[in-house]
Write an enzyme that holds these catalytic residues in place. Structure first.
Site, PDB file in Angstrom:
ATOM      1  N   HIS A 331     -27.206  13.556 -14.313  1.00 14.18           N
ATOM      2  CA  HIS A 331     -25.819  13.643 -14.798  1.00 14.18           C
ATOM      3  C   HIS A 331     -24.868  14.013 -13.649  1.00 14.18           C
ATOM      4  CE1 HIS A 331     -22.905  14.717 -18.103  1.00 14.18           C
ATOM      5  NE2 HIS A 331     -22.374  15.374 -17.086  1.00 14.18           N
ATOM      6  N   GLU A 332     -25.217  15.058 -12.926  1.00 12.01           N
ATOM      7  CA  GLU A 332     -24.324  15.516 -11.849  1.00 12.01           C
ATOM      8  C   GLU A 332     -24.246  14.491 -10.725  1.00 12.01           C
ATOM      9  OE1 GLU A 332     -22.440  17.847 -12.526  1.00 12.01           O
ATOM     10  OE2 GLU A 332     -23.562  18.584 -14.249  1.00 12.01           O
ATOM     11  N   HIS A 335     -21.779  11.813 -11.609  1.00 12.32           N
ATOM     12  CA  HIS A 335     -20.394  12.229 -11.292  1.00 12.32           C
ATOM     13  C   HIS A 335     -20.140  12.092  -9.795  1.00 12.32           C
ATOM     14  CE1 HIS A 335     -19.334  13.994 -15.122  1.00 12.32           C
ATOM     15  NE2 HIS A 335     -20.209  14.971 -15.081  1.00 12.32           N
ATOM     16  N   ASP A 406     -16.980  16.704 -20.883  1.00 15.29           N
ATOM     17  CA  ASP A 406     -16.447  15.633 -20.012  1.00 15.29           C
ATOM     18  C   ASP A 406     -15.638  14.647 -20.847  1.00 15.29           C
ATOM     19  OD1 ASP A 406     -17.851  16.685 -17.908  1.00 15.29           O
ATOM     20  OD2 ASP A 406     -19.547  15.308 -18.093  1.00 15.29           O
TER      21      ASP A 406
END
Ligand code: ATP
Length: 499
Positions: A331-332, A335, A406
């Site tokens: 996930h990170e 981003h 988010d």
């Protein structure tokens, strides 16, 4: 002390009377009744006045101790010149300045400005807050306002000063629009009393009182308070810009031993949106981290970690499961990869160490302080926000609840775009736009950005996998390291199973 002696004497007297055979029941009953009346009637509250709530300590705080806020400082100093040079002001027939209102977000230095203003005019200083006047007993608030002005004058007389400054923080609590507090008129009476006291200030007063109010909700204030002759000046105290942040950091690190690698300018760049109070806390946290690491000086790494701590909170002990960690890493990295594509060099750190309520996070370096955003910039921000969920979807064939904040932020940006006339609806009136139309326009913006990000990340599955492995191993990656791997300059050595 007096209280303890009185209680002791009363108990001794009661024991003596009991030994003499006097019936104590009526006496005890009377005592309990008096005690109850004393507490309920509000007498106690009135008598307490402002003891313990005043703060006459302004020594040491001057305008030089306040970083940034150049406009606010300039405007206040200009206004204070009338007080400093009161004889010229009188000759010209200028009416005395009675009130200055400082408006701005919390922690931006409003209290400091008030203290510095008092020091500048050589005034005695009393600080209080709007909430101190709010009581359920009718008349107590108004009585406290009277006492406050009396006390300010007495303090100035005692200190042989001609001026007194009263600082009222959260003035909106006491000075809100009248007639809005149904049920009892206590708030209105309190505000009326403040207006009466301010109207009573004249140029010939032995002690000239200046009231400085602070609020972050000017819109809530009663119009009577804002009219000329009362709070004559409204001064905006904004969040500091980059130069302001740098100055504040310099002020709060002046008493700390610093390593040569500390670059306060870069810290100021990375702290867009921080208030003075945040920056003070940042410097303090950096020193605490140095202390924990048994270092004698503060290093750049301490400041970088302190930014995360001030933004997101303390590191958490909870340890997510291996599967959760893999998901958080992907996930990170989702981003981070989109953020680097949008603006190279934008990622400061990516980590899967839980902090505050976040299981992991990617922190960006703000480009420059910017107060306007174009359609393209907003779309790119949305892309970075939704990229985490899309990376999860591509690698694990499912999304998780980790993306809800988010999405909420992305939807908020999309809503802003609709109201700014950037959607398919064109220019709209936010007040009369039907909810279903707004919802449709927001969903359309998000859908388009989602497709773009999906296409982009489909092509980058391998790099996402590769960097996530490194992140799982290291727990934290710097922006430089991330860019090295993206550029193919250095590949992680070991492989971990991700999906
Ligand atoms: P609030 O609205 O919450 O009462 P405030 O605007 O009155 O906040 P202050 O109480 O003046 O903020 O600031 C809190 C602390 O933050 C100060 O004691 C100081 O350490 C730091 N600070 C805030 N602004 C500045 C500044 N411009 N320069 C230096 N320090 C600052």
């Amino acid at each position: 002390m007096i209280k303890e002696i009185t209680i002791g004497v009363a108990i001794a007297a009661l024991i003596f009377l009991a030994l003499q055979g006097v019936n104590l029941l009526p006496l005890l009953f009377l005592g309990a009744l008096c005690y109850l009346l004393y507490n309920l009637s509000g007498l106690k509250v009135i008598n307490k006045g402002f003891q313990g709530q005043i703060s006459p300590k302004t020594r040491g705080i001057t305008f030089a101790d306040i970083g940034g806020q150049e406009n606010a400082k300039k405007e206040i100093i200009e206004a204070l010149e009338f007080i400093k040079d009161s004889s010229t002001a009188e000759q010209l027939g200028i009416r005395p300045l009675k009130g200055i209102l400082l408006a701005g977000p919390p922690g931006t230095g409003k209290t400091l400005l008030a203290k510095a203003a008092a020091a500048y005019t050589g005034a005695s200083f009393i600080a209080t807050a709007g909430s101190e006047f709010v009581e359920m007993y009718a008349g107590v608030g108004a009585q406290r306002v009277r006492e406050l002005f009396q006390q300010a004058r007495e303090l100035a007389r005692r200190d042989n000063r001609k001026n007194a400054t009263i600082f009222i923080d959260e003035i909106d609590v006491l000075g809100g629009k009248r007639g809005q507090n149904f049920g009892h008129l206590e708030y209105d009476q309190t505000l009326n009393q403040l207006l009466v006291e301010m109207d009573g200030i004249t140029a010939n007063d032995e002690v000239r009182v200046l009231v400085i109010g602070a609020t972050n909700r000017v819109d809530l204030l009663d119009a009577a308070l804002l009219r000329p002759g009362r709070f004559d000046r409204i001064i905006q105290v904004e969040l500091p810009d980059k130069d302001g942040r740098l100055q504040i950091l310099k002020l709060h690190t002046a008493n700390k031993p610093m390593a040569p690698d500390v670059n306060l300018e870069s810290i100021a760049c990375q702290t867009f949106g921080f208030s003075g109070a945040h920056l003070e806390s940042l410097a303090n946290e950096a020193a605490i981290l140095a202390f924990r690491g048994q270092e004698k000086i503060l290093k750049q790494e301490h400041f970088i970690e302190a930014i995360d701590k001030v933004m997101l909170g303390e590191k958490m002990d909870r340890q997510p499961s291996k599967d959760d960690l893999k998901r958080v890493a992907v996930h990170e990295i989702g981003h981070a990869i989109v953020s680097e594509r949008v603006r190279r060099g934008s990622v400061s750190t990516v980590t899967i160490i839980p902090r505050g309520s976040a299981l992991g996070y990617m922190r960006e370096v703000p480009e420059a302080d910017s107060y306007l955003q174009t359609r393209r910039q907003l779309e790119e921000k949305i892309q970075v926000l939704i990229a985490g969920a899309i990376a999860e979807e591509i690698l694990f064939c499912s999304r998780s609840t980790g993306a809800s904040s988010d999405f909420a932020e992305a939807a908020q940006l999309a809503k802003g775009m609709v109201f700014a006339g950037m959607s398919e609806l064109g220019i709209v009136d936010p007040d009369s736009l039907p909810q279903n139309l707004l919802h449709r326009a927001v969903a359309q913006i998000l859908r388009v950005q989602e497709e773009l990000v999906r296409e982009e990340l489909q092509d980058k599955i391998e790099i996402i996998r590769c960097i996530s492995q490194e992140l799982l191993r290291e727990e934290k990656l710097s922006g430089e390291r991330l860019r090295q791997i993206i550029a193919g300059e250095d590949k992680p050595q070991t492989k971990a199973h991700l999906a």
